[in-house]
Scaffold this motif. Structure first.
Motif: not given
Length: 377
Positions: A270-280, A298-310
């Motif tokens: 998972i960390p390697q795949l996340m680091s492969t992404c431009d956005l999660v 975030m820990l992989c240094g990738k920007p996140v777009v998240a649903a605004k809830a919870g």
């Protein structure tokens, strides 16, 4: 302190990965009791945490089960409760990590005269649970628990709104081993090459494939993004949700996105795949109690777009360490993705800030210290 940890699952979901980190400091004096066998048992053994599978068959009650189903399961639970009571007398307290573990742990707590701690990983609301299961959970917690550890303010608030007592609930976020998310530059480069994504803008989604996790929202959004944008879906069906997986494949085909969406199934890297992404992307259509994937990205240094809830609202500051969008809104998600494609420098600044702040706030050593202090108190 000798602790009997209880968890219903043999599969390593978010609650189980959290338990793995919590149990490590107590490994010499504790036992993890599981109600099902599977990869989670193997993971505990690899980490030298004593584990025992206490049930011989799966408990059939689900989050949306009726009163009849719940009552029908009582006969099945009796042998399991007897086992847990016997084990509990060898320990100082019972630590229930899931809702089925709560039911068994509460009765065992009463019979063995051992205090009960419940780790709340859910939003206790009718969006996620049947009225029967909700009432059972609240009643057992109020009657038998000495401490409730909620994994977010959102989880705590929902618990209180559902009728839970407020005076014994403490919020402790999930902890993460920071070093596990430090990936060399070569690994993501090689993964991109292997996946045929060398020159693509990659949006990653990391979750089991389930309607409420909202992978279909991301696929709809992708249809409104440039051809260069590709999606990887990491995860698969877990709880009888195979029909939804087929629906996703049909959706991809209907939108002519077969060459832009990759279904990677469950993965260990998972960390390697996340680091492969431009956005999660995090696209849950119902409130998440925490949002483990958000912090991992975030820990992989990738920007996140998240649903605004919870719990996501507690993790993401819009435009500061990530982006927040309206749940179940593919058009809004597409706008953020397209904005990120164009604003590479802004994305890098957001990702850098997210990595630093997440490393400080969610370090597993700090989180475990908080939990240990609560248990001692």
């Amino acid at each position: 302190m000798k602790i009997l940890f209880l968890d219903q699952s043999g599969k390593p979901g978010g609650a189980e990965l959290c338990l793995l980190d919590i149990a490590k400091p107590f490994a010499n004096n504790s036992l993890v009791g599981l109600f099902a066998d599977g990869d989670f048992r193997k993971l505990l053994e690899i980490n030298h945490i004593p584990v025992e599978v206490l049930a011989t068959q799966a408990i059939k009650v689900k989050k949306q089960s009726s009163l009849f189903t719940a009552l029908a399961s009582l006969g099945q639970l009796t042998p399991l409760i007897n086992k847990v009571v016997t084990r509990a007398r060898e320990y100082d307290l019972i630590y229930a990590n899931t809702q089925k573990a709560l039911v068994v742990g509460a009765i065992a707590s009463f019979l063995s005269r051992r205090p009960l701690v419940y780790h709340l990983h859910d939003i206790l609301s009718l969006e996620h649970f049947s009225n029967t299961n909700l009432r059972v959970a609240i009643t057992l917690i109020n009657r038998f628990a000495s401490l409730v550890i909620a994994n977010s303010q959102a989880s705590k608030t929902a618990f209180i709104q559902a009728g839970g007592k407020a005076d014994f609930v403490e919020v402790v976020y999930n902890g993460f081993a920071i070093k596990n998310y430090q990936v060399s530059e070569n690994e993501p480069r090689q993964l991109r090459l292997n996946l045929g994504l060398e020159d693509k803008f990659v949006v990653g989604h990391f979750s089991r494939l389930s309607p409420w996790k909202g992978q279909h929202i991301l696929i709809d959004a992708l249809a409104e993004c440039p051809e260069n944008v590709n999606v990887i879906l990491v995860g698969d069906a877990l709880f009888g949700e195979d029909e939804y997986v087929q629906e996703l494949h049909h959706q991809v085909k209907a939108l002519n996105l077969e060459n832009r969406v990759k279904f990677l199934g469950f993965r260990d890297d998972i960390p390697q795949l996340m680091s492969t992404c431009d956005l999660v992307a995090h696209t849950s259509i119902a409130p998440e109690p925490f949002g483990r994937v958000i912090v991992e990205a975030m820990l992989c240094g990738k920007p996140v777009v998240a649903a605004k809830a919870g719990g996501a609202i507690e993790l993401v500051e819009d435009g500061i360490n990530g982006f927040l969008i309206t749940p179940n809104n593919p058009q809004e998600l597409a706008q953020v993705i397209n904005h990120c494609v164009q604003e590479k420098d802004l994305m890098q600044n957001i990702a850098n800030y997210a990595r630093i702040s997440a490393s400080q706030k969610f370090d597993v050593n700090i989180i475990n210290q908080q939990i240990q202090e609560l248990l001692k108190r």
